[in-house]
Design an enzyme around this catalytic site. Structure first.
Site: not given
Length: 131
Positions: A47, A50, A96, A99, A119
């Protein structure tokens, strides 16, 4: 996993404008424009907000949709699935788990072994190549 809680102002200060627009405001990058759409290096996609590991490159495949596609996350616990009824469609948004960054959507039209297609917007990801 410990949740990361920042204000939009804090996120805006740490992300570039494209990352902020997609990750925090649920935008979408144009198809075929992302830097990881055709990426073939071996590694782990994290990510961008984070640094949580999200996808292994071994689960990446070319779906032809214009965004990086994966058939499974590294861990199911890394993602939160949310019903998305925006734009007159019914889809499943993925964020995510650490976060709450918007990552993209998951569809039930992927390859074996899962039959899923995550996707994901390139701008939400940071590829850390394996040595």
């Amino acid at each position: 996993m410990q949740k990361i809680d920042k204000t939009l102002e804090e996120w805006r200060a740490m992300l570039d404008p494209a990352q902020y627009q997609v990750c925090r405001l649920k935008g979408t990058e144009r198809p075929f424009s992302g830097k990881y759409n055709s990426e073939r290096r071996d590694g782990v996609y994290h990510c961008i907000c984070c640094d949580l590991p999200l996808f292994d490159s071994k689960a990446k495949f070319d779906s032809g949709c214009g965004w990086p596609s994966f058939y499974e996350p590294i861990e199911e616990a890394a993602m939160i699935e949310i019903r998305d009824t925006s734009h007159g469609m019914i889809r499943t948004e993925v964020t995510c788990a650490q976060c709450d960054a918007h990552l993209g959507h998951v569809f039930p039209d992927g390859p074996p072994p899962t039959g899923l297609r995550y996707c994901i917007n390139s701008v939400c990801l940071d590829l850390k190549p394996r040595d």
